[in-house]
Motif scaffolding. Structure first.
Motif, mmCIF file in Angstrom:
data_model
loop_
_atom_site.group_PDB
_atom_site.id
_atom_site.type_symbol
_atom_site.label_atom_id
_atom_site.label_comp_id
_atom_site.label_asym_id
_atom_site.label_seq_id
_atom_site.Cartn_x
_atom_site.Cartn_y
_atom_site.Cartn_z
ATOM 1 N N GLU A 31 0.807 -1.179 -0.055
ATOM 2 C CA GLU A 31 0.163 0.042 0.033
ATOM 3 C C GLU A 31 0.936 1.219 0.048
ATOM 4 N N ALA A 32 2.075 1.256 0.653
ATOM 5 C CA ALA A 32 2.795 2.112 1.049
ATOM 6 C C ALA A 32 3.587 2.650 -0.434
ATOM 7 N N LEU A 33 3.983 1.540 -1.145
ATOM 8 C CA LEU A 33 4.436 1.790 -2.353
ATOM 9 C C LEU A 33 3.531 1.994 -3.455
ATOM 10 N N ASN A 34 2.533 1.711 -3.285
ATOM 11 C CA ASN A 34 1.440 2.268 -4.195
ATOM 12 C C ASN A 34 1.003 3.627 -4.258
ATOM 13 N N SER A 35 0.956 3.837 -2.867
ATOM 14 C CA SER A 35 0.619 5.262 -2.543
ATOM 15 C C SER A 35 2.127 6.431 -3.326
ATOM 16 N N SER A 36 3.010 5.946 -2.747
ATOM 17 C CA SER A 36 4.207 6.544 -3.321
ATOM 18 C C SER A 36 4.297 6.690 -4.879
ATOM 19 N N GLU A 37 3.833 5.624 -5.681
ATOM 20 C CA GLU A 37 3.711 5.561 -7.090
ATOM 21 C C GLU A 37 2.831 6.587 -7.560
ATOM 22 N N ILE A 38 1.634 6.866 -6.957
ATOM 23 C CA ILE A 38 0.488 7.727 -7.250
ATOM 24 C C ILE A 38 1.141 9.081 -7.248
ATOM 25 N N ILE A 39 1.737 9.660 -6.263
ATOM 26 C CA ILE A 39 2.242 10.805 -5.892
ATOM 27 C C ILE A 39 3.531 11.269 -6.709
ATOM 28 N N CYS A 40 4.087 10.320 -6.979
ATOM 29 C CA CYS A 40 5.613 10.702 -7.561
ATOM 30 C C CYS A 40 5.745 11.120 -9.049
ATOM 31 N N ASP A 41 6.337 12.140 -9.308
ATOM 32 C CA ASP A 41 6.376 12.583 -10.613
ATOM 33 C C ASP A 41 7.787 12.623 -11.070
ATOM 34 N N ASP A 42 8.800 12.402 -10.073
ATOM 35 C CA ASP A 42 10.341 12.418 -10.380
ATOM 36 C C ASP A 42 10.812 11.342 -11.143
ATOM 37 N N TYR A 43 11.432 11.677 -12.208
ATOM 38 C CA TYR A 43 11.784 10.563 -13.119
ATOM 39 C C TYR A 43 12.643 9.483 -12.495
ATOM 40 N N SER A 44 13.832 9.597 -11.756
ATOM 41 C CA SER A 44 14.594 8.594 -11.241
ATOM 42 C C SER A 44 13.672 7.851 -10.120
ATOM 43 N N THR A 45 12.895 8.633 -9.394
ATOM 44 C CA THR A 45 12.106 7.844 -8.239
ATOM 45 C C THR A 45 11.143 7.043 -8.878
ATOM 46 N N GLN A 46 10.468 7.329 -9.866
ATOM 47 C CA GLN A 46 9.769 6.252 -10.431
ATOM 48 C C GLN A 46 10.324 4.857 -10.726
ATOM 49 N N PHE A 47 11.430 4.948 -11.157
ATOM 50 C CA PHE A 47 11.960 3.596 -11.440
ATOM 51 C C PHE A 47 12.157 3.185 -10.050
ATOM 52 N N MET A 48 12.553 3.783 -8.946
ATOM 53 C CA MET A 48 13.003 2.999 -7.663
ATOM 54 C C MET A 48 11.705 2.613 -7.238
ATOM 55 N N ILE A 49 10.484 3.058 -7.368
ATOM 56 C CA ILE A 49 9.301 2.537 -6.783
ATOM 57 C C ILE A 49 8.634 1.233 -7.626
ATOM 58 N N VAL A 50 8.904 1.381 -8.921
ATOM 59 C CA VAL A 50 8.892 0.088 -9.708
ATOM 60 C C VAL A 50 9.682 -0.984 -9.487
ATOM 61 N N ARG A 51 11.053 -0.794 -8.984
ATOM 62 C CA ARG A 51 11.908 -1.639 -8.561
ATOM 63 C C ARG A 51 11.537 -2.257 -7.214
ATOM 64 N N GLU A 52 11.178 -1.291 -6.402
ATOM 65 C CA GLU A 52 10.855 -1.963 -4.908
ATOM 66 C C GLU A 52 9.615 -2.859 -4.869
ATOM 67 N N LYS A 53 8.536 -2.442 -5.917
ATOM 68 C CA LYS A 53 7.242 -3.298 -6.097
ATOM 69 C C LYS A 53 7.744 -4.796 -6.679
ATOM 70 N N ALA A 54 8.690 -4.739 -7.638
ATOM 71 C CA ALA A 54 9.009 -6.066 -8.142
ATOM 72 C C ALA A 54 9.877 -6.719 -7.045
ATOM 73 N N ILE A 55 10.605 -6.105 -6.282
ATOM 74 C CA ILE A 55 11.485 -6.842 -5.249
ATOM 75 C C ILE A 55 10.351 -7.475 -4.177
ATOM 76 N N LEU A 56 9.359 -6.435 -3.914
ATOM 77 C CA LEU A 56 8.286 -7.174 -2.784
ATOM 78 C C LEU A 56 7.500 -8.108 -3.397
ATOM 79 N N GLU A 57 7.103 -8.222 -4.503
ATOM 80 C CA GLU A 57 6.459 -9.197 -5.078
ATOM 81 C C GLU A 57 7.182 -10.363 -5.163
ATOM 82 N N LYS A 58 8.492 -10.506 -5.600
ATOM 83 C CA LYS A 58 9.005 -11.691 -5.686
ATOM 84 C C LYS A 58 9.486 -12.134 -4.260
ATOM 85 N N ALA A 59 9.640 -11.217 -3.120
ATOM 86 C CA ALA A 59 9.874 -11.835 -1.658
ATOM 87 C C ALA A 59 8.770 -12.434 -1.433
#
Length: 191
Positions: free
Chosen positions: A138-166
Motif C-alpha cells: 500500500e505504501a509503495l502504491n501510494s508513493s507511485e501515485i504521488i511521484c512525478d520524479d523521473y528517477s524515483t519512478q524507477f525506484m518505486i517500480v523496482r521496489e514493487k518488483a522486489i516485494l512481489e518476488k519476496a
C-alpha cells in the motif's frame, strides 16, 4: 542470479524498451523481515516516499556483505540473508544511467546500534518503519501515485518488483499461511 525485472523509460512513456550496455552503479538491496514477518521500510519524510534498505556496493565489497552493511547503516540491525531474489536493471536513458541491483531477503538478528545515515539520508528525513507486507505494498502504491520524479519512478517500480518476488519466495519457503498467521498474531497484539 536470475533477472527479476528490467525497467526502462518505456514503462513510463510507452514505446519500445531501450537497454543500456554499460552499468553505471551496482547496488545491493532487499527486504528485511523480523520474527513477526513485518518488513522494514525506509520512509523519507521530506519527499513522502518509501523504499527498502540498500544502496551502492563499495569497491571490492561482496554483494551480500553490501546488503548487510546497508541494513546495519540504515536500520541499526544485524541481519542474516535467508534467500536470494534476483537482480533488477534500471535503464534510465534520460539520465544516461544504468543501475544493477542485487536483491535479497534478510532476517533480523538483533538491534546493535542506531542507524548511521548519510547526510543526504538525514536531509530526506529517513527513518525505518516496520509494517506488514500488505501495508508495504500500500505504501509503495501510494508513493507511485504521488511521484512525478523521473528517477524515483524507477525506484518505486523496482521496489514493487522486489516485494512481489519476496512474497512469492517466502510463501513457497514457509507456506502461504505464514502471512495469515502473522496477520492474526499482529491483530491479537493490538487487542
Amino acid at each position: 542470479m536470475q533477472l527479476l525485472r528490467r525497467i526502462t523509460d518505456s514503462d513510463f512513456i510507452g514505446g519500445a524498451p531501450e537497454f543500456m550496455e554499460t552499468i553505471s552503479r551496482y547496488a545491493s538491496r532487499g527486504v528485511l523481515v523480523d520474527d513477526k514477518m513485518h518488513i522494514a521500510m525506509m520512509y523519507m519524510s521530506k519527499i513522502n516516499l518509501y523504499k527498502f534498505p540498500g544502496g551502492g556496493i563499495d569497491e571490492g565489497e561482496e554483494i551480500r556483505d553490501a546488503f548487510l552493511r546497508e541494513i546495519k547503516e540504515e536500520t541499526g540491525y544485524e541481519a542474516e540473508i535467508i534467500c536470494e531474489l534476483g537482480y533488477v536493471e534500471e535503464h534510465k536513458n534520460k539520465n544516461n544511467f544504468m543501475q544493477h541491483s542485487y536483491c535479497f531477503v534478510a532476517k533480523v538478528h538483533s538491534r546493535v546500534s542506531n542507524s548511521m545515515l548519510t547526510e543526504s539520508e538525514v536531509e530526506l528525513g529517513m527513518i525505518v518503519e516496520w509494517m506488514t507486507f500488505e501495508k508495504a505494498l500500500e505504501a509503495l502504491n501510494s508513493s507511485e501515485i504521488i511521484c512525478d520524479d523521473y528517477s524515483t519512478q524507477f525506484m518505486i517500480v523496482r521496489e514493487k518488483a522486489i516485494l512481489e518476488k519476496a512474497v512469492e519466495v517466502l510463501a513457497n519457503q514457509y507456506g502461504r499461511g505464514i502471512f495469515e498467521e502473522c496477520k492474526v498474531a499482529d491483530e491479537n497484539d493490538k487487542g
